[in-house]
Design a protein around this motif. Sequence first.
Motif, PDB file in Angstrom:
ATOM      1  N   PHE A 146       0.737  -1.291  -0.135  1.00 32.07           N
ATOM      2  CA  PHE A 146       0.000  -0.044  -0.069  1.00 32.07           C
ATOM      3  C   PHE A 146       0.875   1.149  -0.071  1.00 32.07           C
ATOM      4  O   PHE A 146       0.556   2.259  -0.844  1.00 32.07           O
ATOM      5  CB  PHE A 146      -0.849   0.215   1.407  1.00 32.07           C
ATOM      6  N   VAL A 147       1.772   1.304   0.848  1.00 30.04           N
ATOM      7  CA  VAL A 147       2.659   2.779   0.803  1.00 30.04           C
ATOM      8  C   VAL A 147       3.439   2.910  -0.152  1.00 30.04           C
ATOM      9  O   VAL A 147       3.380   4.019  -0.762  1.00 30.04           O
ATOM     10  CB  VAL A 147       3.578   2.535   2.314  1.00 30.04           C
ATOM     11  N   ASP A 148       4.006   1.911  -0.802  1.00 30.75           N
ATOM     12  CA  ASP A 148       4.987   1.920  -1.976  1.00 30.75           C
ATOM     13  C   ASP A 148       4.021   2.395  -3.200  1.00 30.75           C
ATOM     14  O   ASP A 148       4.355   3.503  -3.820  1.00 30.75           O
ATOM     15  CB  ASP A 148       5.513   0.548  -2.452  1.00 30.75           C
ATOM     16  N   GLU A 149       2.716   2.008  -3.060  1.00 27.41           N
ATOM     17  CA  GLU A 149       2.216   2.233  -4.241  1.00 27.41           C
ATOM     18  C   GLU A 149       1.500   3.504  -4.242  1.00 27.41           C
ATOM     19  O   GLU A 149       1.367   4.553  -5.196  1.00 27.41           O
ATOM     20  CB  GLU A 149       0.736   1.127  -4.377  1.00 27.41           C
ATOM     21  N   LEU A 150       0.972   3.838  -3.062  1.00 31.42           N
ATOM     22  CA  LEU A 150       0.387   5.256  -2.698  1.00 31.42           C
ATOM     23  C   LEU A 150       1.441   6.447  -2.877  1.00 31.42           C
ATOM     24  O   LEU A 150       1.255   7.388  -3.679  1.00 31.42           O
ATOM     25  CB  LEU A 150      -0.089   5.456  -1.386  1.00 31.42           C
ATOM     26  N   ILE A 151       2.707   6.159  -2.417  1.00 29.30           N
ATOM     27  CA  ILE A 151       3.701   7.415  -2.800  1.00 29.30           C
ATOM     28  C   ILE A 151       4.041   7.430  -4.173  1.00 29.30           C
ATOM     29  O   ILE A 151       4.219   8.527  -4.608  1.00 29.30           O
ATOM     30  CB  ILE A 151       4.998   6.982  -1.960  1.00 29.30           C
ATOM     31  N   PHE A 152       3.942   6.453  -4.978  1.00 30.05           N
ATOM     32  CA  PHE A 152       4.179   6.630  -6.465  1.00 30.05           C
ATOM     33  C   PHE A 152       2.981   7.331  -7.121  1.00 30.05           C
ATOM     34  O   PHE A 152       3.217   8.320  -7.827  1.00 30.05           O
ATOM     35  CB  PHE A 152       4.032   5.032  -7.039  1.00 30.05           C
ATOM     36  N   TYR A 153       1.461   7.118  -6.454  1.00 35.72           N
ATOM     37  CA  TYR A 153       0.554   7.861  -6.921  1.00 35.72           C
ATOM     38  C   TYR A 153       0.557   9.386  -6.770  1.00 35.72           C
ATOM     39  O   TYR A 153       0.250  10.454  -7.294  1.00 35.72           O
ATOM     40  CB  TYR A 153      -0.755   7.260  -6.300  1.00 35.72           C
ATOM     41  N   ILE A 154       1.346   9.748  -5.382  1.00 33.78           N
ATOM     42  CA  ILE A 154       1.272  11.159  -4.704  1.00 33.78           C
ATOM     43  C   ILE A 154       2.274  11.659  -5.411  1.00 33.78           C
ATOM     44  O   ILE A 154       1.957  12.963  -6.001  1.00 33.78           O
ATOM     45  CB  ILE A 154       1.777  10.801  -3.031  1.00 33.78           C
ATOM     46  N   HIS A 155       3.168  11.334  -5.997  1.00 34.37           N
ATOM     47  CA  HIS A 155       4.259  11.972  -6.812  1.00 34.37           C
ATOM     48  C   HIS A 155       3.649  12.120  -8.236  1.00 34.37           C
ATOM     49  O   HIS A 155       4.027  13.268  -9.004  1.00 34.37           O
ATOM     50  CB  HIS A 155       5.488  11.253  -7.114  1.00 34.37           C
ATOM     51  N   GLU A 156       2.886  11.324  -8.689  1.00 38.50           N
ATOM     52  CA  GLU A 156       2.375  11.528  -9.930  1.00 38.50           C
ATOM     53  C   GLU A 156       1.438  12.849 -10.106  1.00 38.50           C
ATOM     54  O   GLU A 156       1.266  13.445 -10.873  1.00 38.50           O
ATOM     55  CB  GLU A 156       1.660  10.341 -10.405  1.00 38.50           C
ATOM     56  N   ARG A 157       0.367  12.774  -8.989  1.00 28.70           N
ATOM     57  CA  ARG A 157      -0.274  13.863  -8.849  1.00 28.70           C
ATOM     58  C   ARG A 157       0.193  15.059  -8.454  1.00 28.70           C
ATOM     59  O   ARG A 157      -0.133  16.175  -8.842  1.00 28.70           O
ATOM     60  CB  ARG A 157      -1.233  13.328  -7.514  1.00 28.70           C
ATOM     61  N   LEU A 158       1.653  15.235  -7.827  1.00 24.24           N
ATOM     62  CA  LEU A 158       2.174  16.518  -7.558  1.00 24.24           C
ATOM     63  C   LEU A 158       2.697  17.040  -8.804  1.00 24.24           C
ATOM     64  O   LEU A 158       2.780  18.362  -8.874  1.00 24.24           O
ATOM     65  CB  LEU A 158       3.418  16.296  -6.661  1.00 24.24           C
ATOM     66  N   SER A 159       2.795  16.120  -9.688  1.00 22.20           N
ATOM     67  CA  SER A 159       3.466  16.603 -11.101  1.00 22.20           C
ATOM     68  C   SER A 159       2.146  17.216 -11.970  1.00 22.20           C
ATOM     69  O   SER A 159       2.514  17.870 -12.940  1.00 22.20           O
ATOM     70  CB  SER A 159       4.228  15.390 -11.670  1.00 22.20           C
ATOM     71  N   GLU A 160       1.248  16.645 -11.957  1.00 20.43           N
ATOM     72  CA  GLU A 160       0.155  16.977 -12.763  1.00 20.43           C
ATOM     73  C   GLU A 160      -1.091  17.946 -12.470  1.00 20.43           C
ATOM     74  O   GLU A 160      -1.681  18.450 -13.033  1.00 20.43           O
ATOM     75  CB  GLU A 160      -0.762  15.630 -13.420  1.00 20.43           C
ATOM     76  N   LEU A 161      -1.419  17.858 -11.158  1.00 17.05           N
ATOM     77  CA  LEU A 161      -2.452  18.749 -10.347  1.00 17.05           C
ATOM     78  C   LEU A 161      -1.870  20.163 -10.357  1.00 17.05           C
ATOM     79  O   LEU A 161      -0.660  20.472  -9.943  1.00 17.05           O
ATOM     80  CB  LEU A 161      -2.643  18.040  -9.037  1.00 17.05           C
ATOM     81  N   PRO A 162      -2.997  21.165 -10.572  1.00 20.32           N
ATOM     82  CA  PRO A 162      -2.619  22.475 -10.137  1.00 20.32           C
ATOM     83  C   PRO A 162      -2.394  22.633  -8.595  1.00 20.32           C
ATOM     84  O   PRO A 162      -2.717  21.765  -7.874  1.00 20.32           O
ATOM     85  CB  PRO A 162      -3.715  23.139 -10.403  1.00 20.32           C
ATOM     86  N   SER A 163      -1.690  23.408  -8.115  1.00 23.49           N
ATOM     87  CA  SER A 163      -1.158  23.473  -6.711  1.00 23.49           C
ATOM     88  C   SER A 163      -2.406  23.570  -5.744  1.00 23.49           C
ATOM     89  O   SER A 163      -2.231  23.004  -4.659  1.00 23.49           O
ATOM     90  CB  SER A 163      -0.236  24.869  -6.640  1.00 23.49           C
ATOM     91  N   SER A 164      -3.311  24.319  -5.886  1.00 20.35           N
ATOM     92  CA  SER A 164      -4.366  24.224  -5.183  1.00 20.35           C
ATOM     93  C   SER A 164      -5.096  22.834  -5.012  1.00 20.35           C
ATOM     94  O   SER A 164      -5.318  22.394  -3.807  1.00 20.35           O
ATOM     95  CB  SER A 164      -5.745  25.093  -5.650  1.00 20.35           C
TER      96      SER A 164
END
Length: 204
Positions: free
Chosen positions: A77-95
Amino acid sequence: MHQHVVEIFQTLAKAGAVPGTDFSVDPNDGSLRMNQESYQILRTLYPDVEWEDVTDVVEPDLRADVHALHQHLGTNFVDELIFYIHERLSELPSSQAAWYLQQVLGGVQQRTGINLYDLLIQNIDISRFVYIESLFTGDVVPTPCHMWIGDLILSAGGTRNDFEFEDDDAMLTERGLRLLALVWAGTENLYDHLLPLDDSASES
């Protein structure tokens, strides 16, 4: 990570020390490691601080808690989630990224006791670290988004059939709702606003 370690990290970077070369966070115990040059920077900037005492503090080992959660879920879970978090940080607007992080980091820690922030900032470059910090301490106004719900479900072992988003609504299968409840806790009325989704699709 202790707040003072974060502050030391920021201070060293601002003073010109290079993350990963002159100083780093130990991935095993969360403590700060630094070379003689970085140590001298701190002593010069803050001569009245007993840096020997501050830098000796070691964060509690999270590996046992993470392993227990992975065993319970049957997935990393943690490894997968951290991967998704970094993806979202790259693609989502800051807000939206600020909202995403608030929901994921706060909700997972409240439900599991695991401080994901410590694991998230391991082995990242200084620009990503500064960006993450700005989402918490800057002037960014969080804007609600739903992506965090799906990422938690996927990381917990669900599939994309376990959730759907339509406008402002999030629809979850029974399995999706169960997986989300295993890894996240937050505002009590969130679950009241999640709509049911037919479980039959998730079984295919």
